[in-house]
Every structure is written in structure tokens, then in C-alpha cells.
Scaffold this motif. Structure first.
Motif, PDB file in Angstrom:
ATOM      1  N   TYR B  35       0.855  -1.175   0.000  1.00  7.19           N
ATOM      2  CA  TYR B  35       0.000   0.000   0.000  1.00  7.19           C
ATOM      3  C   TYR B  35       0.892   1.226   0.000  1.00  7.19           C
ATOM      4  CZ  TYR B  35      -4.000  -2.917   1.494  1.00  7.19           C
ATOM      5  OH  TYR B  35      -4.992  -3.859   1.569  1.00  7.19           O
ATOM      6  N   GLN B  37       0.882   5.649   0.917  1.00  2.00           N
ATOM      7  CA  GLN B  37       0.182   6.762   1.534  1.00  2.00           C
ATOM      8  C   GLN B  37       0.943   8.029   1.194  1.00  2.00           C
ATOM      9  OE1 GLN B  37       0.081   6.740   5.864  1.00  2.00           O
ATOM     10  NE2 GLN B  37      -1.879   7.821   5.886  1.00  2.00           N
ATOM     11  N   PHE B  91       3.748   0.994   2.528  1.00  2.00           N
ATOM     12  CA  PHE B  91       3.537   0.003   3.572  1.00  2.00           C
ATOM     13  C   PHE B  91       3.424  -1.387   2.965  1.00  2.00           C
ATOM     14  CE2 PHE B  91       3.062   2.684   7.182  1.00  2.00           C
ATOM     15  CZ  PHE B  91       2.392   3.823   6.775  1.00  2.00           C
ATOM     16  N   ALA B 104      -4.901  -8.082   8.489  1.00  2.00           N
ATOM     17  CA  ALA B 104      -3.686  -7.725   7.764  1.00  2.00           C
ATOM     18  C   ALA B 104      -2.766  -6.971   8.710  1.00  2.00           C
ATOM     19  CB  ALA B 104      -4.023  -6.855   6.552  1.00  2.00           C
ATOM     20  N   PHE B 106       0.529  -4.685   9.209  1.00  3.22           N
ATOM     21  CA  PHE B 106       1.304  -3.721   8.438  1.00  3.22           C
ATOM     22  C   PHE B 106       2.687  -3.515   9.044  1.00  3.22           C
ATOM     23  CE2 PHE B 106      -1.598  -1.666   5.371  1.00  3.22           C
ATOM     24  CZ  PHE B 106      -2.776  -2.294   5.717  1.00  3.22           C
ATOM     25  N   GLY B 107       3.652  -3.282   8.166  1.00  2.00           N
ATOM     26  CA  GLY B 107       4.954  -2.852   8.614  1.00  2.00           C
ATOM     27  C   GLY B 107       4.948  -1.381   8.955  1.00  2.00           C
ATOM     28  N   GLN B 108       6.115  -0.885   9.374  1.00  2.85           N
ATOM     29  CA  GLN B 108       6.206   0.502   9.823  1.00  2.85           C
ATOM     30  C   GLN B 108       6.357   1.469   8.666  1.00  2.85           C
ATOM     31  OE1 GLN B 108       8.668  -1.565   9.663  1.00  2.85           O
ATOM     32  NE2 GLN B 108      10.634  -0.513   9.470  1.00  2.85           N
TER      33      GLN B 108
END
Lengths: 114, 115
Positions: B35, B37, B91, B104, B106-108
Motif C-alpha cells: 500500500y 500513503q 507500507f 492484515a 502492516f509494517g512501519q
């Protein structure tokens, strides 16, 4: 038709108050509605989620209210605390494709004042 | 607690250069996602990956993007010729299944800055 619309963009609440964030979706194929919480510098983390066959789900101070006919759902944070200050994203997912894709709302930045 | 890890945390690249963003999903997860952002905007789906192939991709995921799971643990996103508008937080996420109700993780994130 994939959109999820979220409001407000930002929210300031006093400690102990109720925070309410609203979302509306368009895709009637959505069958899973999670809320994610994101702190600065971190990735989104699942907070609470609901399926459309129930109208409400509560976990501790967090409650999702779901109105299938209106295609709307909302997050209520009771007794809001300064530690709840974060960005909150609602999302929708169409499980029929079995891909796990999430469509996110625009996000709400919550500030809880001590 | 298992987590999704991403490297690097911040990448600065010149326009037109290729970048590879790396992710280590949670070990028993089978579905992987990217993803992005853009600053101040919503989190947007790019691609989902299962069984060593793309299961779904968005309109954003055009020919300049590719994903790969090169060694059974890493999951990478390659941007072939970066543009200024590719500047965003990316992400990686993973889940055990693609079914609804499956969380799900998520990583940082990796902040990509294209200059």
C-alpha cells in the motif's frame, strides 16, 4: 464505487469524552469493515472490525455501529484517553475475490486533550 | 510478537532511478500486500500477492511497478523509473489468508522521497 468516505478529517476531544468517526461506503459487495489505528511513524494496526450481519460490535472502549441500509458505519471511542491520540482509518473489503484487498477511508486525526 | 519489517525506513532517490523496497512478512502468512500513503492522504492499495503471483492490482500499479518474493522470506516492491509523484510512504502488509475477517498486519513503512 470502490470509495470509502470518512469524516471528520480531524477531531479534538477532551479526556473522558466520546470520540465519533463516521464512514460511508459505496460498494455493496463489501463484507468486512475494519478500523485501523496509526500512531506517528508506525504502520496501521487493526483496532476492531465488523461484518455486515451485525449492527454493533464492542471491544472495551471501542464500538462499531453498522447501518447496512444506509451503507454507513461509525467508530465510537468511549472515555477517550490521551493515549488514543492517533490517526484512525476505516476500511472496506470485498471478500469474494479472496485477495484481502482493503479500501481505506481518508483518515481522521484524533487528539484527546488531557 | 511477530511483525512485518520493512527496510529501509527512508529512501531518497533521484527521479528516473530504480528503487527496491524490501519487506519481511510474518513467517506463516501467505498473502502479501503493498500500500502507499501520499503525505496527508489516505492509504491506497497497490497490489496483493499470493502463491508467487499477483492476485490483484490497482490502477496505480502500472508497468513501472513490480513485486517479487525472491527467496521465500523477503517480499519486494520495485519501482523502475521513479517520478516525483511516487514520493510517499509505502507500507507492506501480510495476512494468513485472503478471506474476510483475516487481519492484515502492516509494517512501519518506507518513506520514499524522489528528488
Amino acid at each position: 464505487q470502490q470509495q470509502v468516505k470518512q469524516s471528520p478529517q480531524s477531531l479534538i476531544v477532551q479526556k473522558g469524552g466520546i470520540s465519533i468517526i463516521n464512514c460511508a461506503y459505496e460498494n455493496t459487495a463489501f463484507d468486512y469493515f475494519p478500523w485501523y489505528q496509526q500512531f506517528p511513524g508506525k504502520g496501521p494496526a487493526l483496532l476492531i472490525a465488523i461484518r455486515p450481519d451485525v449492527s454493533e460490535k464492542k471491544e472495551g472502549r471501542f464500538t462499531i455501529s453498522f447501518n447496512k441500509s444506509a451503507k454507513q458505519f461509525s467508530l465510537h471511542i468511549m472515555d477517550s484517553q490521551p493515549g488514543d491520540s492517533a490517526t484512525y482509518f476505516c476500511a472496506g473489503s470485498d471478500g469474494s475475490g479472496n485477495t484481502g484487498k482493503l479500501i481505506f477511508g481518508q483518515g481522521t486525526t484524533l487528539q484527546v486533550k488531557p | 510478537e511477530p511483525e512485518v519489517t520493512q527496510t529501509p525506513s527512508h529512501q531518497v532517490t533521484q527521479m528516473g532511478q530504480e528503487v527496491i523496497l524490501r519487506c519481511v512478512p510474518i513467517s506463516n502468512h501467505l498473502y502479501f500486500y503493498w500500500y502507499r500513503q501520499i503525505l496527508g492522504q489516505k492509504v491506497e492499495f497497490l497490489v496483493s500477492f499470493y502463491n508467487n503471483e499477483i492476485s490483484e492490482k490497482s490502477e496505480i500499479f502500472d508497468d513501472q511497478f513490480s513485486v517479487e518474493r525472491p527467496d521465500g522470506s523477503n517480499f519486494t516492491l520495485k519501482i523502475r523509473s521513479t517520478k516525483l509523484e511516487d514520493s510517499a510512504m509505502y507500507f507492506c502488509a501480510s495476512s494468513r489468508t485472503g478471506h474476510m475477517n483475516t487481519e492484515a498486519f502492516f509494517g512501519q513503512g518506507t518513506r520514499l522521497t524522489v528528488v
